[in-house]
Design a protein around this motif. Structure first.
Motif, mmCIF file in Angstrom:
data_model
loop_
_atom_site.group_PDB
_atom_site.id
_atom_site.type_symbol
_atom_site.label_atom_id
_atom_site.label_comp_id
_atom_site.label_asym_id
_atom_site.label_seq_id
_atom_site.Cartn_x
_atom_site.Cartn_y
_atom_site.Cartn_z
ATOM 1 N N VAL A 246 0.839 -1.205 0.000
ATOM 2 C CA VAL A 246 0.000 0.000 0.000
ATOM 3 C C VAL A 246 0.873 1.254 0.000
ATOM 4 O O VAL A 246 0.618 2.210 -0.744
ATOM 5 C CB VAL A 246 -0.949 0.002 1.216
ATOM 6 N N THR A 250 1.283 4.037 -2.917
ATOM 7 C CA THR A 250 1.017 5.439 -2.600
ATOM 8 C C THR A 250 2.123 6.338 -3.139
ATOM 9 O O THR A 250 1.863 7.369 -3.765
ATOM 10 C CB THR A 250 0.883 5.621 -1.074
ATOM 11 N N ASP A 271 -5.282 5.853 0.106
ATOM 12 C CA ASP A 271 -5.416 4.475 0.600
ATOM 13 C C ASP A 271 -5.020 4.340 2.069
ATOM 14 O O ASP A 271 -4.703 3.247 2.541
ATOM 15 C CB ASP A 271 -4.547 3.527 -0.247
ATOM 16 N N LYS A 274 -6.533 1.489 4.118
ATOM 17 C CA LYS A 274 -6.419 0.082 3.718
ATOM 18 C C LYS A 274 -5.885 -0.846 4.819
ATOM 19 O O LYS A 274 -6.400 -1.952 4.986
ATOM 20 C CB LYS A 274 -5.567 -0.034 2.449
ATOM 21 N N HIS A 291 -12.541 0.690 1.991
ATOM 22 C CA HIS A 291 -11.376 1.517 2.333
ATOM 23 C C HIS A 291 -11.548 2.991 1.953
ATOM 24 O O HIS A 291 -11.002 3.858 2.647
ATOM 25 C CB HIS A 291 -10.091 0.931 1.728
ATOM 26 N N SER A 295 -10.722 5.729 4.631
ATOM 27 C CA SER A 295 -9.660 6.675 4.271
ATOM 28 C C SER A 295 -10.158 8.114 4.365
ATOM 29 O O SER A 295 -9.425 9.015 4.779
ATOM 30 C CB SER A 295 -9.138 6.390 2.858
ATOM 31 N N ASP A 324 -12.283 5.951 -5.514
ATOM 32 C CA ASP A 324 -12.594 4.609 -6.029
ATOM 33 C C ASP A 324 -14.036 4.506 -6.531
ATOM 34 O O ASP A 324 -14.513 3.415 -6.835
ATOM 35 C CB ASP A 324 -12.344 3.579 -4.918
ATOM 36 N N ASP A 356 -3.882 6.768 -9.718
ATOM 37 C CA ASP A 356 -4.120 5.515 -8.983
ATOM 38 C C ASP A 356 -3.934 4.312 -9.908
ATOM 39 O O ASP A 356 -3.271 3.333 -9.558
ATOM 40 C CB ASP A 356 -5.536 5.554 -8.413
#
Length: 444
Positions: A246, A250, A271, A274, A291, A295, A324, A356
């Motif tokens: 993760v 990032t 994220d 996560k 998430h 987040s 997302d 992303d």
């Protein structure tokens, strides 16, 4: 001998001080930037003259930091900080000296500064004064403490973050002894104010090398100022869509987006939730359901903790919360998303989504990018056609509804939202006559 072109006002101040029988030099970051061929943002001047002596030389001065030996000389409405050579007393709070004493030695003044590249002075008469090898470190592309690193970081813990920040802005490596001292003393950052931490973090995040967040992690800095980042670095993503942890994902996503404060911060935090929601299925794949929502809340909490302003908190947390979100590739869905996210933030969201994707595995990347390109095309078309996506653009207002029989109050706002909902579905309805007709039907 290296020759640096100083602004005429800076030369004037130095000349006036020199004619009065004292030493004076431009010093610090302005000399570093001049050597690098950059235009300095401002010019600081250091001198053997005391503040009282400076005030007798110049007509207009301001006591901006008299307790630290600094007065500001005003020329043509512009202020120039002039500071007496000084030796700092004991640092008791890992940030500020408990006392300051003056010295007649330029070298002693430069010795108290943080890094060699910031410990150089210059005037036209004496040339470059560089007792600690700052010019060589510029050639070597190296961030190195003046003198003993442990002492410099013990004096001011914020210098630990500044080392990473300068490394990020200049693309320099950090000297090994300097880095070792950073690791040993990173815990002292807990004594630094959140406002100071925020400033250094933003400068790093918005630099050419946001990947130096990795250095922040390796030296223990994030463990103190952003422990949530450590959790990301230590959380794997065993899934076809990902090839990095993760944290590494990032960092990669930050590299894939432009150097804008809102965008870089959004990638840093997108994220962040996560690690809290990670589950593993029977095939061994990792999943991170919900998430974005987690987040979103964490981002707001962290940004508040670091004393960010409300505009930044609102924009960044919204980008994180929606990063997302599945948006169907049709005009109606894009209009709805623009209404939900906000017309100003929506194009930023598309940039976040692309970064992303670029930081994920190659799995279905082409399809993902095609979908984003379609969304961008639809967004552009909606804007070009001035299609309504918010109440400001609705061709009917509250007073229009009152004229046809609506009462002021919550019901008025609800009716405007109902009408907007219809216009988002069908932009052709956005004219006053049609909307009044629809409103009258609702009133009946």
């Amino acid at each position: 001998m290296i020759k640096i072109s100083l602004p005429s006002d800076v030369n004037f101040i130095i000349d006036m001080i020199t004619k009065a029988g004292y030493e004076a030099f431009a010093v610090g970051g302005c000399i570093r930037d001049a050597i690098l061929g950059r235009i300095p943002e401002d010019y600081d001047i250091t001198t053997s003259a005391t503040p009282e002596e400076i005030k007798t030389i110049f007509k207009k001065t301001i006591d901006t930091g008299i307790e630290h030996g600094t007065v500001t000389v005003m020329l043509k409405g512009v202020g120039y900080e002039v500071t007496t050579y000084r030796i700092d007393g004991k640092y008791e709070d890992a940030r500020h000296p408990s006392s300051v004493s003056y010295t007649k030695s330029l070298r002693e003044d430069l010795l108290r500064r943080d890094f060699t590249i910031n410990a150089m002075a210059y005037n036209a008469k004496d040339g470059l004064v560089d007792p600690f090898g700052g010019q060589d470190d510029i050639k070597r592309k190296l961030i190195r403490c003046v003198g003993v690193p442990y002492e410099r970081f013990s004096e001011d813990a914020l210098r630990i973050m500044r080392a990473v920040r300068f490394s990020s802005q200049l693309g320099y490596e950090i000297d090994e002894d300097t880095k070792t001292a950073m690791k040993e003393l990173s815990g002292n950052l807990s004594k630094i104010s959140e406002e100071r931490i925020q400033v250094e973090l933003v400068k790093l995040v918005c630099s050419d090398h946001p990947e130096n967040m990795r250095v922040m992690y390796e030296t223990g800095i994030t463990k103190v100022i952003l422990p949530e980042f450590d959790a990301m670095m230590e959380t794997p993503q065993n899934h076809p869509h990902h090839i990095y942890s993760v944290g590494e994902h990032t960092i990669k996503s930050m590299e894939e987006i432009e150097k804008d404060k809102m965008l870089r911060l959004a990638m840093l935090f997108h994220d962040i939730g996560k690690p809290k929601v990670r589950t593993k299925d029977e095939k061994g794949f990792d999943h991170f359901h919900s998430h974005p929502e987690v987040s979103f809340e964490m981002t707001k909490d962290i940004l508040r903790r670091l004393k960010f302003d409300n505009d930044t908190i609102n924009c960044v947390s919204k980008l994180v919360g929606f990063h997302d979100k599945l948006i169907e590739p049709n005009e109606k869905a894009v209009r709805r998303a623009m209404n939900e996210v906000g017309e100003i933030i929506f194009p930023l969201l598309l940039m976040v989504k692309k970064a992303d994707v670029m930081a994920q595995s190659d799995y279905k990347r082409h399809e993902k990018l095609q979908r984003l390109a379609t969304l961008w095309s639809l967004y552009t078309k909606i804007c070009e056609n001035n299609q309504c996506t918010n109440l400001k653009e609705l061709k009917i207002k509250g007073q229009d509804l009152i004229k046809i029989g609506y009462k002021a109050g919550p019901g008025l706002g609800e009716e405007l939202k109902r009408l907007l909902d219809k216009v988002i579905d069908d932009p052709s309805l956005n004219n006053q006559d049609t909307l009044i007709k629809l409103a009258m039907e609702d009133l009946r």
